[in-house]
Design a protein around this motif. Structure first.
Motif, PDB file in Angstrom:
ATOM      1  N   PHE A 111     -12.923  29.219  13.314  1.00 56.88           N
ATOM      2  CA  PHE A 111     -12.969  29.990  14.553  1.00 56.88           C
ATOM      3  C   PHE A 111     -11.661  30.743  14.779  1.00 56.88           C
ATOM      4  O   PHE A 111     -11.666  31.915  15.166  1.00 56.88           O
ATOM      5  N   GLY A 112     -10.537  30.078  14.512  1.00 56.14           N
ATOM      6  CA  GLY A 112      -9.241  30.696  14.764  1.00 56.14           C
ATOM      7  C   GLY A 112      -8.973  31.906  13.896  1.00 56.14           C
ATOM      8  O   GLY A 112      -8.379  32.894  14.344  1.00 56.14           O
ATOM      9  N   ILE A 113      -9.406  31.866  12.638  1.00 58.69           N
ATOM     10  CA  ILE A 113      -9.166  32.991  11.728  1.00 58.69           C
ATOM     11  C   ILE A 113      -9.820  34.257  12.275  1.00 58.69           C
ATOM     12  O   ILE A 113      -9.235  35.348  12.239  1.00 58.69           O
ATOM     13  N   SER A 114     -11.030  34.124  12.776  1.00 56.26           N
ATOM     14  CA  SER A 114     -11.727  35.293  13.327  1.00 56.26           C
ATOM     15  C   SER A 114     -11.351  35.572  14.766  1.00 56.26           C
ATOM     16  O   SER A 114     -11.434  36.723  15.222  1.00 56.26           O
ATOM     17  N   GLY A 115     -10.960  34.542  15.514  1.00 56.38           N
ATOM     18  CA  GLY A 115     -10.718  34.698  16.938  1.00 56.38           C
ATOM     19  C   GLY A 115      -9.348  35.210  17.310  1.00 56.38           C
ATOM     20  O   GLY A 115      -9.173  35.754  18.403  1.00 56.38           O
ATOM     21  N   SER A 132     -16.310  40.672  24.165  1.00 58.59           N
ATOM     22  CA  SER A 132     -14.872  40.379  24.220  1.00 58.59           C
ATOM     23  C   SER A 132     -14.233  40.836  25.520  1.00 58.59           C
ATOM     24  O   SER A 132     -13.202  40.293  25.941  1.00 58.59           O
ATOM     25  N   ALA A 133     -14.827  41.828  26.179  1.00 64.82           N
ATOM     26  CA  ALA A 133     -14.265  42.346  27.429  1.00 64.82           C
ATOM     27  C   ALA A 133     -14.349  41.335  28.568  1.00 64.82           C
ATOM     28  O   ALA A 133     -13.710  41.531  29.609  1.00 64.82           O
ATOM     29  N   HIS A 134     -15.093  40.255  28.388  1.00 65.52           N
ATOM     30  CA  HIS A 134     -15.075  39.182  29.387  1.00 65.52           C
ATOM     31  C   HIS A 134     -13.681  38.562  29.515  1.00 65.52           C
ATOM     32  O   HIS A 134     -13.398  37.867  30.491  1.00 65.52           O
ATOM     33  N   SER A 135     -12.826  38.789  28.539  1.00 63.65           N
ATOM     34  CA  SER A 135     -11.452  38.274  28.600  1.00 63.65           C
ATOM     35  C   SER A 135     -10.643  38.924  29.708  1.00 63.65           C
ATOM     36  O   SER A 135      -9.624  38.370  30.133  1.00 63.65           O
ATOM     37  N   ALA A 136     -11.047  40.095  30.175  1.00 66.27           N
ATOM     38  CA  ALA A 136     -10.381  40.826  31.257  1.00 66.27           C
ATOM     39  C   ALA A 136      -8.962  41.249  30.895  1.00 66.27           C
ATOM     40  O   ALA A 136      -8.113  41.424  31.775  1.00 66.27           O
ATOM     41  N   ILE A 137      -8.699  41.428  29.609  1.00 73.30           N
ATOM     42  CA  ILE A 137      -7.429  42.001  29.165  1.00 73.30           C
ATOM     43  C   ILE A 137      -7.751  43.083  28.143  1.00 73.30           C
ATOM     44  O   ILE A 137      -8.890  43.224  27.695  1.00 73.30           O
ATOM     45  N   SER A 138      -6.748  43.847  27.762  1.00 71.47           N
ATOM     46  CA  SER A 138      -6.955  44.928  26.806  1.00 71.47           C
ATOM     47  C   SER A 138      -7.517  44.384  25.499  1.00 71.47           C
ATOM     48  O   SER A 138      -7.037  43.366  24.969  1.00 71.47           O
ATOM     49  N   ALA A 150     -11.646  35.967  20.235  1.00 73.20           N
ATOM     50  CA  ALA A 150     -12.112  34.605  20.492  1.00 73.20           C
ATOM     51  C   ALA A 150     -13.116  34.573  21.635  1.00 73.20           C
ATOM     52  O   ALA A 150     -14.098  33.814  21.599  1.00 73.20           O
ATOM     53  N   TYR A 151     -12.900  35.406  22.655  1.00 74.82           N
ATOM     54  CA  TYR A 151     -13.826  35.444  23.787  1.00 74.82           C
ATOM     55  C   TYR A 151     -15.179  36.005  23.354  1.00 74.82           C
ATOM     56  O   TYR A 151     -16.237  35.511  23.749  1.00 74.82           O
ATOM     57  N   GLY A 152     -15.137  37.060  22.537  1.00 80.34           N
ATOM     58  CA  GLY A 152     -16.386  37.611  22.041  1.00 80.34           C
ATOM     59  C   GLY A 152     -17.152  36.608  21.197  1.00 80.34           C
ATOM     60  O   GLY A 152     -18.379  36.466  21.325  1.00 80.34           O
ATOM     61  N   LEU A 153     -16.444  35.878  20.347  1.00 75.37           N
ATOM     62  CA  LEU A 153     -17.106  34.894  19.495  1.00 75.37           C
ATOM     63  C   LEU A 153     -17.700  33.754  20.306  1.00 75.37           C
ATOM     64  O   LEU A 153     -18.841  33.328  20.066  1.00 75.37           O
ATOM     65  N   LEU A 162     -20.427  36.316  10.088  1.00 81.81           N
ATOM     66  CA  LEU A 162     -19.465  35.978  11.139  1.00 81.81           C
ATOM     67  C   LEU A 162     -19.978  34.867  12.043  1.00 81.81           C
ATOM     68  O   LEU A 162     -19.243  33.913  12.348  1.00 81.81           O
ATOM     69  N   LEU A 163     -21.230  34.942  12.462  1.00 76.67           N
ATOM     70  CA  LEU A 163     -21.732  34.063  13.512  1.00 76.67           C
ATOM     71  C   LEU A 163     -22.460  32.823  13.010  1.00 76.67           C
ATOM     72  O   LEU A 163     -22.394  31.761  13.658  1.00 76.67           O
ATOM     73  N   ARG A 164     -23.205  32.912  11.911  1.00 74.55           N
ATOM     74  CA  ARG A 164     -24.039  31.785  11.515  1.00 74.55           C
ATOM     75  C   ARG A 164     -23.254  30.477  11.346  1.00 74.55           C
ATOM     76  O   ARG A 164     -23.668  29.429  11.874  1.00 74.55           O
ATOM     77  N   PRO A 165     -22.107  30.447  10.640  1.00 77.66           N
ATOM     78  CA  PRO A 165     -21.381  29.172  10.508  1.00 77.66           C
ATOM     79  C   PRO A 165     -20.912  28.614  11.849  1.00 77.66           C
ATOM     80  O   PRO A 165     -20.922  27.396  12.054  1.00 77.66           O
ATOM     81  N   LEU A 166     -20.502  29.495  12.759  1.00 82.34           N
ATOM     82  CA  LEU A 166     -20.017  29.021  14.052  1.00 82.34           C
ATOM     83  C   LEU A 166     -21.165  28.520  14.926  1.00 82.34           C
ATOM     84  O   LEU A 166     -21.024  27.523  15.637  1.00 82.34           O
TER      85      LEU A 166
END
Length: 496
Positions: free
Chosen positions: A152-156, A181-187, A195-198, A120-124
């Motif tokens: 990014f969009g496919i996973s985000g 992902s909870a930094h997004s401050a929404i459910s 996307a925020y978590g990524l 998940l993370l290495r390519p990004l």
């Protein structure tokens, strides 16, 4: 005669706009209503003498990842970033999960989910510069790196709760991603929360999660020092109540849509209606502590990171963030920063600070029992926490707005971070910084790419002003720029 610009607000976006125009040779004046500059990037002695607390942001990954900040010589003006040994700690009942700077080292913490984390993370992470160039701007613009953005969009795009359960089998990986992902401050059941978590995971691995030595105010002071070097000026205790008070060729506003409506009562009705429909995000309930000793975490590994996500499992964090839209959760998810183990300059010798907040309904007024809920979360992981507390300062969502009108209802992100809230910020446009008033531009976190200390709304709004005032381009390499220092390449060729 140089062009004249007036900037309202001295937050990082207002200062970014001012610096960009000053580098282009413009005459720039910044007007700040408060006695201290910085907006959400300020520090003060909120508790006891000698303790330095950040009034707003406390950890600054985007300040080192931002294409704008990367081109500023702020170290010359006293800014020094501090990195803790690990960017993030996430305590769980079975032990703390540490996010390392390396992707593979973090994967090793995640057991059977390690290979999935790497995939998940290495390519990004490998494409981090291109990723931040694409995402820290309006999404309505054509991408320069479409492959990176598509990956990014496919996973985000999926909800974080769905992506975490789909990709990971174990709780350590699921909880780690939920906290990011909870930094997004929404459910976390909402689209794009992944996307925020990524983005935060990529920033941790590619750049780290540092903070400025001595307090967040150091970022503001360094930006002002550089702006002064370029000939710009910042006026404190200088509130603006009507845009007609400002005599300038362009006016850039580091303010919320609500504040813009107050400053510009003559806006066309259709534009006023669109701004009034702009939706703000969750508020915060923030606690700052003066401590006689470090937080006594049960798992000593938790003390090795400057940022701690307190909230438990994926299920617990998902429940907390869902409840926060209507009440203070029974077990709130908390963002906690512990600076002083890595920066002792922020407290008297041998003593410490702690900074934390949880999400609450917009405009919420807390009661003491709700403040206790936040402290109880810490006590579950550090049972003798209250024994080291010397003093505590509480900032409610309403108080946050009273102290900074941009924080509408305590919203520190400049608006709801839903998919629509990301696209329509504050209106649907490839250049949403332009307003319907000639020469007036919005440059706050309520414009793309949104909240965070990255300066991109100010930078991009200033580029739009430069493009709209033809003839300004030839002054983009300003004579006041120090030898060997040039503006970024796309600043030399503004594309609006």
């Amino acid at each position: 005669m140089p062009y004249r610009a007036a900037v309202v607000g001295s937050g990082p976006n207002g200062l970014a706009a001012a610096i960009t125009l000053a580098r282009a040779g413009w005459d720039v004046e910044v007007y700040e209503a408060n006695a201290t500059p910085g907006g959400g990037v300020r520090s003060a002695a909120l508790t006891l003498p000698g303790f330095v607390h950040d009034l707003g942001s406390a950890i600054h990954p985007l300040a080192v990842a931002s294409p704008f900040f990367q081109n500023l010589p702020l170290s010359r003006y006293g800014l020094e970033f501090v990195h803790s040994p690990f960017p993030l700690a996430h305590p769980l009942p079975g032990g703390t999960v540490l996010m390392h700077r390396g992707v593979e080292e973090t994967a090793a913490e995640l057991g059977e989910d390690g290979p999935a984390y790497i995939r998940l993370l290495r390519p990004l992470v490998d494409a981090a510069p291109e990723l931040f160039q694409e995402t820290l701007k309006p999404l309505m613009r054509l991408p320069r790196h479409p492959g990176t953005l598509v990956r990014f969009g496919i996973s985000g795009l999926p909800p974080a709760s769905v992506l975490a359960r789909t990709l990971f089998k174990g709780e350590p990986a699921r909880a780690l991603f939920a906290g990011l992902s909870a930094h997004s401050a929404i459910s976390l059941t909402s689209p794009v929360t992944s996307a925020y978590g990524l983005m935060l995971a990529v920033s941790a691995h590619a750049y780290g999660w540092p903070f400025p030595k001595g307090g967040a105010q150091a970022i503001t002071d360094a930006m002002i020092g550089y702006l002064n070097h370029l000939g710009g000026r910042v006026h404190l205790n200088a509130p603006v109540n009507d845009l007609r008070e400002l005599d300038a060729d362009v006016k850039l506003l580091d303010v919320s849509p609500k504040e813009f409506l107050r400053l510009a009562p003559t806006l066309p009705d259709r534009y006023t209606h669109r701004l009034r429909r702009f939706r703000y995000g969750a508020g915060i309930l923030k606690l700052d502590y003066a401590l006689r000793a470090p937080i006594p975490w049960t798992d000593a590994r938790t003390a090795m990171a400057s940022t701690v996500h307190v909230g438990g499992t994926l299920r617990e964090i998902t429940r907390s963030e869902a409840e926060a839209s209507g009440q203070v959760p029974e077990r709130p998810f908390l963002l906690l920063a512990q600076h002083t183990p890595f920066d002792p300059s922020r407290a008297p010798a041998g003593q410490h600070t702690a900074w934390l907040y949880g999400h609450v309904p917009n405009g919420h007024k807390p009661i003491p029992a709700e403040v206790e809920r936040l402290e109880a979360q810490i006590e579950r992981l550090a049972p003798s926490f209250r024994e080291v507390v010397l003093d505590r300062h509480v900032t409610s969502a309403r108080q946050a707005e009273r102290e900074n009108r941009n924080l509408v209802g305590g919203d520190v992100g400049g608006g709801r971070n839903t998919l629509l809230g990301t696209l329509i910020r504050p209106v649907l446009s490839a250049t949403p910084y332009r307003t319907l008033l000639p020469g007036v531009y919005l440059c706050s976190a309520s414009t793309p790419p949104g909240g965070g200390v990255h300066g991109m709304p100010g930078y991009l709004a200033a580029l739009a002003a430069l493009k709209d005032h033809r003839g300004a381009e030839r002054r983009l390499i300003a004579p006041r720029v120090p030898r060997g220092e040039l503006p970024p390449a796309d600043e030399q060729r503004p594309n609006g």
